[in-house]
Design an enzyme around this catalytic site. Sequence first.
Site, PDB file in Angstrom:
ATOM      1  N   VAL A  64      -1.019  -3.012  20.563  1.00  0.00           N
ATOM      2  CA  VAL A  64       0.328  -3.554  20.387  1.00  0.00           C
ATOM      3  C   VAL A  64       0.830  -3.265  18.977  1.00  0.00           C
ATOM      4  O   VAL A  64       0.052  -3.005  18.058  1.00  0.00           O
ATOM      5  CB  VAL A  64       0.366  -5.077  20.651  1.00  0.00           C
ATOM      6  CG1 VAL A  64      -0.122  -5.396  22.044  1.00  0.00           C
ATOM      7  CG2 VAL A  64      -0.435  -5.831  19.605  1.00  0.00           C
ATOM      8  N   HIS A  68       0.091  -6.588  12.009  1.00  0.00           N
ATOM      9  CA  HIS A  68      -0.462  -5.534  11.152  1.00  0.00           C
ATOM     10  C   HIS A  68       0.487  -4.345  11.077  1.00  0.00           C
ATOM     11  O   HIS A  68       0.723  -3.793   9.992  1.00  0.00           O
ATOM     12  CB  HIS A  68      -1.827  -5.091  11.675  1.00  0.00           C
ATOM     13  CG  HIS A  68      -2.921  -6.060  11.384  1.00  0.00           C
ATOM     14  ND1 HIS A  68      -3.184  -6.522  10.106  1.00  0.00           N
ATOM     15  CD2 HIS A  68      -3.837  -6.654  12.188  1.00  0.00           C
ATOM     16  CE1 HIS A  68      -4.211  -7.351  10.142  1.00  0.00           C
ATOM     17  NE2 HIS A  68      -4.612  -7.458  11.391  1.00  0.00           N
ATOM     18  N   GLU A  87     -14.273  -8.948  19.090  1.00  0.00           N
ATOM     19  CA  GLU A  87     -13.542  -9.624  20.160  1.00  0.00           C
ATOM     20  C   GLU A  87     -14.145  -9.301  21.524  1.00  0.00           C
ATOM     21  O   GLU A  87     -14.227 -10.163  22.396  1.00  0.00           O
ATOM     22  CB  GLU A  87     -12.060  -9.237  20.121  1.00  0.00           C
ATOM     23  CG  GLU A  87     -11.295  -9.825  18.950  1.00  0.00           C
ATOM     24  CD  GLU A  87     -11.280 -11.342  18.976  1.00  0.00           C
ATOM     25  OE1 GLU A  87     -11.136 -11.924  20.076  1.00  0.00           O
ATOM     26  OE2 GLU A  87     -11.415 -11.958  17.896  1.00  0.00           O
ATOM     27  N   HIS A 141      -7.190  -1.280  13.102  1.00  0.00           N
ATOM     28  CA  HIS A 141      -7.491  -2.609  12.575  1.00  0.00           C
ATOM     29  C   HIS A 141      -8.771  -2.587  11.758  1.00  0.00           C
ATOM     30  O   HIS A 141      -8.807  -3.035  10.614  1.00  0.00           O
ATOM     31  CB  HIS A 141      -7.629  -3.609  13.729  1.00  0.00           C
ATOM     32  CG  HIS A 141      -7.801  -5.029  13.272  1.00  0.00           C
ATOM     33  ND1 HIS A 141      -9.026  -5.541  12.875  1.00  0.00           N
ATOM     34  CD2 HIS A 141      -6.911  -6.039  13.140  1.00  0.00           C
ATOM     35  CE1 HIS A 141      -8.876  -6.803  12.511  1.00  0.00           C
ATOM     36  NE2 HIS A 141      -7.607  -7.128  12.675  1.00  0.00           N
ATOM     37  N   GLU A 165      -8.711  -3.436   7.738  1.00  0.00           N
ATOM     38  CA  GLU A 165      -9.744  -4.388   7.332  1.00  0.00           C
ATOM     39  C   GLU A 165     -11.146  -3.802   7.241  1.00  0.00           C
ATOM     40  O   GLU A 165     -12.122  -4.536   7.141  1.00  0.00           O
ATOM     41  CB  GLU A 165      -9.738  -5.578   8.298  1.00  0.00           C
ATOM     42  CG  GLU A 165      -8.427  -6.340   8.280  1.00  0.00           C
ATOM     43  CD  GLU A 165      -8.469  -7.627   9.088  1.00  0.00           C
ATOM     44  OE1 GLU A 165      -9.521  -7.917   9.672  1.00  0.00           O
ATOM     45  OE2 GLU A 165      -7.443  -8.329   9.124  1.00  0.00           O
ATOM     46  N   LYS A 179     -17.276 -11.329  21.917  1.00  0.00           N
ATOM     47  CA  LYS A 179     -16.962 -12.718  22.271  1.00  0.00           C
ATOM     48  C   LYS A 179     -16.654 -12.833  23.764  1.00  0.00           C
ATOM     49  O   LYS A 179     -17.067 -13.791  24.427  1.00  0.00           O
ATOM     50  CB  LYS A 179     -15.778 -13.218  21.444  1.00  0.00           C
ATOM     51  CG  LYS A 179     -16.060 -13.386  19.965  1.00  0.00           C
ATOM     52  CD  LYS A 179     -14.798 -13.808  19.230  1.00  0.00           C
ATOM     53  CE  LYS A 179     -15.012 -13.872  17.724  1.00  0.00           C
ATOM     54  NZ  LYS A 179     -13.759 -14.201  17.000  1.00  0.00           N
TER      55      LYS A 179
END
Length: 268
Positions: free
Chosen positions: A204, A208, A87, A144, A175, A90
């Site tokens: 946050v 998940h 992210e 994550h 993941e 990106k």
Amino acid sequence: MMILVVSFGTSYPDSLDNCIGAVENAIRASFPEDEVRRAFTSQVILRILKKRDNMEIAYVKDALERALSEDIREMVIQPTHLMDGLEYMKLMDVVEEYRQQFERIVVAKPLLMDDSDFDAVASILADKTVMYDDGETAICFMGHGTEAKSNEIYRKLQEKFSEMGRENYYIGTVEAEPSLDEVISLLHGAGIYKKVLLEPLMLVSGDHARHDMAGDQEDSWKRRLAGEGYDVTCILEGIGQIPEIQQLYVKHTGEAVKRLKNVEEVRG
């Protein structure tokens, strides 16, 4: 100068206010002379918020376009990402698309980049959970995970806990690696734990945390660990709620502001 705080986003109003909003407010309080705006990188979340709550939040490209239309030519971007993962990459791609249109644009660090960041975050998380550190509780954080090389932040943070003597602190990811299976293996290997505290290692407390970690489905971390015989407690709080974490983002923003003022990042 404008400060744009860029988050992946969340569709949970409480996390939006208590985590993302809290980080933004901490930055706003520290830079009262500068305008602080919000942008998200997840268009899926933006569509959910618009349809469900009629809430308008800018996509990062739209935020940059608006700034240009208002003749803002100096900008600091503070990502709330934990790492320089996919992210973040990106975001950097988008910034490069627009760099030539700004006089100066500086992107601040995500949360975990330098050794000092890891030292600080490990200490903050340990202090936050010290009341659970009773000798028979494993304190586990769920990250994550990413396919990017920056997934190594979880290993590095784990090493910091070990250096601090916090051998009962464990990190797994949803993941990537380390997986929950690896964490369970380590817990069994220690042979001393009766209880497990679960908490998200994410800005946050979103899907998940609420489903993969604390959900009632059979494959949730809570159910898996309970099935292994542990008494499981879940804390549904993103790390963005922690004031000391908020101040780390403020510190990174301040470093970027200093760079913008003292280093000419002009037209590439």
